[in-house]
Design an enzyme around this catalytic site. Sequence first.
Site, PDB file in Angstrom:
ATOM      1  N   GLU A  10      14.706  -8.963  39.435  1.00 46.35           N
ATOM      2  CA  GLU A  10      14.894  -7.986  38.364  1.00 46.35           C
ATOM      3  C   GLU A  10      16.023  -8.339  37.394  1.00 46.35           C
ATOM      4  O   GLU A  10      16.217  -7.655  36.385  1.00 46.35           O
ATOM      5  CB  GLU A  10      15.166  -6.590  38.953  1.00 46.35           C
ATOM      6  CG  GLU A  10      13.958  -5.935  39.587  1.00 46.35           C
ATOM      7  CD  GLU A  10      13.727  -6.385  41.026  1.00 46.35           C
ATOM      8  OE1 GLU A  10      14.480  -7.260  41.514  1.00 46.35           O
ATOM      9  OE2 GLU A  10      12.803  -5.867  41.660  1.00 46.35           O
ATOM     10  N   HIS A  36      16.944  -6.204  52.585  1.00 47.29           N
ATOM     11  CA  HIS A  36      15.858  -7.175  52.723  1.00 47.29           C
ATOM     12  C   HIS A  36      15.181  -7.006  54.075  1.00 47.29           C
ATOM     13  O   HIS A  36      15.009  -7.966  54.835  1.00 47.29           O
ATOM     14  CB  HIS A  36      16.393  -8.604  52.573  1.00 47.29           C
ATOM     15  CG  HIS A  36      16.556  -9.046  51.160  1.00 47.29           C
ATOM     16  ND1 HIS A  36      17.616  -8.653  50.376  1.00 47.29           N
ATOM     17  CD2 HIS A  36      15.775  -9.834  50.351  1.00 47.29           C
ATOM     18  CE1 HIS A  36      17.491  -9.184  49.171  1.00 47.29           C
ATOM     19  NE2 HIS A  36      16.382  -9.900  49.136  1.00 47.29           N
ATOM     20  N   HIS A  40      17.491 -13.151  41.962  1.00 49.91           N
ATOM     21  CA  HIS A  40      17.056 -11.752  42.050  1.00 49.91           C
ATOM     22  C   HIS A  40      16.042 -11.472  40.947  1.00 49.91           C
ATOM     23  O   HIS A  40      16.335 -11.601  39.754  1.00 49.91           O
ATOM     24  CB  HIS A  40      18.274 -10.840  41.907  1.00 49.91           C
ATOM     25  CG  HIS A  40      17.976  -9.374  41.990  1.00 49.91           C
ATOM     26  ND1 HIS A  40      17.313  -8.811  43.054  1.00 49.91           N
ATOM     27  CD2 HIS A  40      18.270  -8.348  41.140  1.00 49.91           C
ATOM     28  CE1 HIS A  40      17.215  -7.501  42.864  1.00 49.91           C
ATOM     29  NE2 HIS A  40      17.769  -7.203  41.705  1.00 49.91           N
ATOM     30  N   GLU A  48      11.104 -15.899  50.897  1.00 49.83           N
ATOM     31  CA  GLU A  48      12.530 -15.663  51.131  1.00 49.83           C
ATOM     32  C   GLU A  48      12.894 -15.852  52.603  1.00 49.83           C
ATOM     33  O   GLU A  48      13.942 -16.420  52.925  1.00 49.83           O
ATOM     34  CB  GLU A  48      12.933 -14.267  50.662  1.00 49.83           C
ATOM     35  CG  GLU A  48      13.003 -14.131  49.151  1.00 49.83           C
ATOM     36  CD  GLU A  48      13.652 -12.835  48.702  1.00 49.83           C
ATOM     37  OE1 GLU A  48      14.364 -12.877  47.680  1.00 49.83           O
ATOM     38  OE2 GLU A  48      13.464 -11.795  49.364  1.00 49.83           O
ATOM     39  N   HIS A  98       9.396  -9.955  48.160  1.00 48.88           N
ATOM     40  CA  HIS A  98      10.730  -9.524  48.560  1.00 48.88           C
ATOM     41  C   HIS A  98      10.830  -9.476  50.084  1.00 48.88           C
ATOM     42  O   HIS A  98      10.106  -8.717  50.732  1.00 48.88           O
ATOM     43  CB  HIS A  98      11.020  -8.143  47.969  1.00 48.88           C
ATOM     44  CG  HIS A  98      12.358  -7.588  48.359  1.00 48.88           C
ATOM     45  ND1 HIS A  98      13.509  -7.922  47.699  1.00 48.88           N
ATOM     46  CD2 HIS A  98      12.718  -6.749  49.353  1.00 48.88           C
ATOM     47  CE1 HIS A  98      14.527  -7.290  48.254  1.00 48.88           C
ATOM     48  NE2 HIS A  98      14.074  -6.575  49.267  1.00 48.88           N
ATOM     49  N   GLU A 141      21.301  -6.164  48.225  1.00 51.53           N
ATOM     50  CA  GLU A 141      20.251  -5.169  48.458  1.00 51.53           C
ATOM     51  C   GLU A 141      19.554  -5.406  49.787  1.00 51.53           C
ATOM     52  O   GLU A 141      19.601  -6.500  50.356  1.00 51.53           O
ATOM     53  CB  GLU A 141      19.217  -5.194  47.329  1.00 51.53           C
ATOM     54  CG  GLU A 141      18.441  -6.485  47.226  1.00 51.53           C
ATOM     55  CD  GLU A 141      17.255  -6.393  46.285  1.00 51.53           C
ATOM     56  OE1 GLU A 141      16.868  -5.277  45.919  1.00 51.53           O
ATOM     57  OE2 GLU A 141      16.709  -7.457  45.934  1.00 51.53           O
TER      58      GLU A 141
END
Length: 267
Positions: A119, A33, A117, A177, A172, A31
């Site tokens: 979720e 970022h 991740h 990260e 996120h 996904e």
Amino acid sequence: MSQLFAKNMTWQEYQSKVEDYILILPVGSTEQHGPHLPLGVDCIISEKYSESIAEKVKAVIAPTITYGYKSQPASGGGPLFPGTVDLNGSTLTSLLYDVLKEFIADGWKKILIMSGHYENDAFLAEACDLLLRNQKEDFPKILLSNWWDNISPELMPTIFDEVEFKGWGMEHAAITETSMMMYFTPDLVHEDLITDDGIDSPPTYQRFPASKDLIPASGSLYTGKSSTAEKGRFIVEDVTTNIISFLRKEFAVDLSENYITNASAKN
């Protein structure tokens, strides 16, 4: 440390580890970022943590599951950006169920799922529960964990020394990260593209279909500025230590001989 990965082993080498080793299964996602980090952040981080753990306890790292559940707009961007490839919850649950069933059939008794991740967790937990809910024995045993739940509270002021911590959903592609990626794979971080973009007031609800106006065009939910490789190192060392602590409790594992030897040599 390529010898830690099952994908690099022959079947005989793999089989020889089953009895005495832990199996670590990294699970991530693909996904967006933001403009400064690659699509594979969650996979890279979960795999690198697996490697950090496997260097210190007797463990084998299974091939990474590289797709995850849909990230919502206020915690990742979801399908609003090209490159994000999502699975339905039932698909992820079935995928993990089938993979775990095969590993247990191979004889693995001690399995750690290392999720990167946010979720994914409910669907990973569902797969584990469906697989083992009727088991009466203690083993095989599966532990499901992630890096954000294993950061020591006392470390947080060091990581968020310049900006406020606004919750893990907002992290996120932000400071944690970005810092870990600076530490793990600095060549994949475009530091010059880190922005101050973000969501001013995250909603307290989810909307379907998702609003295209909620997230900045950059895809960033919160600033990544003040990220450093040193902060990444602090996080990784702290999280790895905390995960190894519960592995030793749940699996009664010892530190690897190579790690003990290397640590003694450094001292």
